[in-house]
Design a protein around this motif. Sequence first.
Motif, PDB file in Angstrom:
ATOM      1  N   LEU A 176     -50.787  49.198 -60.620  1.00 40.46           N
ATOM      2  CA  LEU A 176     -50.481  49.819 -61.911  1.00 40.46           C
ATOM      3  C   LEU A 176     -49.477  50.959 -61.755  1.00 40.46           C
ATOM      4  O   LEU A 176     -48.575  51.116 -62.586  1.00 40.46           O
ATOM      5  N   GLY A 177     -49.640  51.762 -60.711  1.00 42.03           N
ATOM      6  CA  GLY A 177     -48.732  52.886 -60.518  1.00 42.03           C
ATOM      7  C   GLY A 177     -47.297  52.435 -60.329  1.00 42.03           C
ATOM      8  O   GLY A 177     -46.372  52.960 -60.968  1.00 42.03           O
ATOM      9  N   LEU A 178     -47.090  51.437 -59.456  1.00 37.51           N
ATOM     10  CA  LEU A 178     -45.732  50.928 -59.239  1.00 37.51           C
ATOM     11  C   LEU A 178     -45.195  50.262 -60.500  1.00 37.51           C
ATOM     12  O   LEU A 178     -44.022  50.444 -60.866  1.00 37.51           O
ATOM     13  N   ILE A 205     -41.979  59.349 -67.315  1.00 35.59           N
ATOM     14  CA  ILE A 205     -42.124  58.588 -66.071  1.00 35.59           C
ATOM     15  C   ILE A 205     -40.939  58.836 -65.146  1.00 35.59           C
ATOM     16  O   ILE A 205     -41.103  59.056 -63.938  1.00 35.59           O
ATOM     17  N   ARG A 206     -39.729  58.818 -65.710  1.00 33.71           N
ATOM     18  CA  ARG A 206     -38.548  59.034 -64.864  1.00 33.71           C
ATOM     19  C   ARG A 206     -38.439  60.479 -64.391  1.00 33.71           C
ATOM     20  O   ARG A 206     -37.816  60.757 -63.364  1.00 33.71           O
ATOM     21  N   GLY A 207     -39.044  61.398 -65.103  1.00 32.29           N
ATOM     22  CA  GLY A 207     -38.918  62.814 -64.767  1.00 32.29           C
ATOM     23  C   GLY A 207     -39.996  63.352 -63.852  1.00 32.29           C
ATOM     24  O   GLY A 207     -39.973  64.529 -63.492  1.00 32.29           O
ATOM     25  N   THR A 208     -40.961  62.510 -63.465  1.00 41.05           N
ATOM     26  CA  THR A 208     -42.037  62.947 -62.563  1.00 41.05           C
ATOM     27  C   THR A 208     -42.071  62.035 -61.333  1.00 41.05           C
ATOM     28  O   THR A 208     -41.754  60.848 -61.422  1.00 41.05           O
ATOM     29  N   PRO A 209     -42.479  62.557 -60.182  1.00 36.71           N
ATOM     30  CA  PRO A 209     -42.469  61.753 -58.947  1.00 36.71           C
ATOM     31  C   PRO A 209     -43.495  60.627 -58.999  1.00 36.71           C
ATOM     32  O   PRO A 209     -44.602  60.793 -59.531  1.00 36.71           O
ATOM     33  N   ILE A 210     -43.146  59.490 -58.433  1.00 38.09           N
ATOM     34  CA  ILE A 210     -44.074  58.357 -58.399  1.00 38.09           C
ATOM     35  C   ILE A 210     -45.326  58.695 -57.594  1.00 38.09           C
ATOM     36  O   ILE A 210     -46.423  58.215 -57.900  1.00 38.09           O
ATOM     37  N   LEU A 211     -45.175  59.546 -56.573  1.00 35.12           N
ATOM     38  CA  LEU A 211     -46.335  59.934 -55.777  1.00 35.12           C
ATOM     39  C   LEU A 211     -47.358  60.681 -56.633  1.00 35.12           C
ATOM     40  O   LEU A 211     -48.563  60.455 -56.517  1.00 35.12           O
ATOM     41  N   LEU A 212     -46.865  61.551 -57.513  1.00 30.53           N
ATOM     42  CA  LEU A 212     -47.760  62.268 -58.426  1.00 30.53           C
ATOM     43  C   LEU A 212     -48.457  61.296 -59.362  1.00 30.53           C
ATOM     44  O   LEU A 212     -49.657  61.422 -59.635  1.00 30.53           O
ATOM     45  N   GLN A 213     -47.730  60.305 -59.863  1.00 36.46           N
ATOM     46  CA  GLN A 213     -48.319  59.322 -60.765  1.00 36.46           C
ATOM     47  C   GLN A 213     -49.412  58.518 -60.073  1.00 36.46           C
ATOM     48  O   GLN A 213     -50.457  58.218 -60.665  1.00 36.46           O
ATOM     49  N   LEU A 214     -49.196  58.165 -58.807  1.00 37.70           N
ATOM     50  CA  LEU A 214     -50.214  57.443 -58.051  1.00 37.70           C
ATOM     51  C   LEU A 214     -51.464  58.290 -57.857  1.00 37.70           C
ATOM     52  O   LEU A 214     -52.594  57.797 -58.008  1.00 37.70           O
ATOM     53  N   PHE A 215     -51.274  59.568 -57.533  1.00 37.13           N
ATOM     54  CA  PHE A 215     -52.420  60.463 -57.370  1.00 37.13           C
ATOM     55  C   PHE A 215     -53.209  60.597 -58.667  1.00 37.13           C
ATOM     56  O   PHE A 215     -54.444  60.599 -58.660  1.00 37.13           O
ATOM     57  N   VAL A 216     -52.511  60.721 -59.796  1.00 39.23           N
ATOM     58  CA  VAL A 216     -53.195  60.863 -61.086  1.00 39.23           C
ATOM     59  C   VAL A 216     -54.007  59.611 -61.397  1.00 39.23           C
ATOM     60  O   VAL A 216     -55.167  59.685 -61.821  1.00 39.23           O
ATOM     61  N   LEU A 217     -53.413  58.435 -61.174  1.00 41.92           N
ATOM     62  CA  LEU A 217     -54.115  57.185 -61.468  1.00 41.92           C
ATOM     63  C   LEU A 217     -55.361  57.020 -60.605  1.00 41.92           C
ATOM     64  O   LEU A 217     -56.416  56.614 -61.095  1.00 41.92           O
TER      65      LEU A 217
END
Length: 490
Positions: free
Chosen positions: A367-369, A337-349
């Motif tokens: 959930l993303g935040l 989680i710390r090693g990947t951008p939050i924007l990418l995580q939001l897109f994946v979700l």
Amino acid sequence: MFFAGLAGLAFPVVTAAQPQVLRWAGDPEGGAPFVEADPARPDRLVGFDVEVAALLAAGVGRVPEFVNIRFESIDQSIGRGDADIGLCGIEDTPARRAALSVTMPYYEFREVLSVRDGDAARFRSLADLSGKTVATLGGTIAYEILLQAERQHGLRAVSYDDDVHPYSDLVIGRVDAVLLDNVLAERRHRAMPGFTIQPGTVAIGHYVGVVAADNRPLRDSFNAILRGAMRDGTLERIFRKWSVWNDDQPKLHARLLAGEEVPAVIGLDTSASVATVSRWQAAKQYFPSLLRASVVTIVLSCLSMGLAVGIGVLIATGRVYGGAIARTALTTYVEVIRGTPILLQLFVLYYGLAAAVRLPAFVAALLGLALNYAAYESEIYRSALEAIPAGQLEAARTLGLSERQVLTLVRAPQAFRLALAPMTNDFVAMLKDSSLVSVLTVLELTKQTQIFATNLGSWVIPGTLCAGLYLAMSLPLAAVARRLEQQWKM
């Protein structure tokens, strides 16, 4: 002797004068067919606006030089002199005419409605979409049309940052219709089956180039070049090459060559546009929408932070007290989680899991935040737990307390006091990071401010109001946290 003396002198080297450049701004991210990277050569740009830029540069005796600027920032960048002209499917609007020097229209487009194939018979117009969700790009004429349709027909408008996801969300059922210009709709329809473009025209607009307000002579030169390209068929050849030439263009060119004035938009009432009123009236008109968006921001941030704290506590406790397998799994989660951008995580979700789980935009944002900040919170709590002196823990065990009692009665309360300041800092950071969820169509404060600034043609008033609202949300929280810290120190 004379020639020997000459040998020691340095003579200037005469070189040919370097040609002047014409800096033109565009956004190749999702910019097809206006500006895009050539699939065969990604380092090269192609698109009909690329060719229009080359045409204008040649006409003023310059060499075109591309400046990569995000689409929503092109107007402001032109105003501050980052480029000479903006070209990227830029729509002619009252706000742009008021804030910048706008070229004559060189292409006419129609705002068209797209619906799923199964809904083509019942959703023929905006009036048929009462209670339904209609998507478009933010800061466009189409978005202004949908805002008026919200009041008139009771539909719900959602804005996207690109022209791909509105149609993909339409096909999978997240939205009920998409309103965008026919150039984008037809291009997307060729690559994405499952939706129908209705034949009716909702409004008519035009693509223009934008030049700084104080650079009208350059704008006038561009207009002369565009007129010449209309007369000799150069523009027609460019548009036919990109398959966007249609029966609307000869009529537009004929009107322009005859000296007829072409309005910015046809079929949309722009009398109430914030660009046509005073700055104070515009602020009064938009402030309620900014307040509503700030409520979304604070509710989203509070819920996400509460969930992040709960998950973070569990992760930290597991890493301190868990077995080897649990510690390894939890450590892996934190590092990923710390090693990947939050924007990418939001897109994946939201988009990546759409085939399996279609999360609502607000739920995906929450959930993303929460999952992202839980990783950072867990590190705060873990370090706070490990900061409690070992002597206190041994004393508690000597008194007969169980490990659970040691944690809940001795270790956790002291750790929470240590963690309070960084927790507060993280919550303030989350308030600002919540602006990223606009990519999931959540209309929070920053996104609403951006729409306001685009329609007004200036960031001064919208930016000031936005900053004030963020401060109004974050400063009370910081004051409460400082007061708690002082009480617990005593």
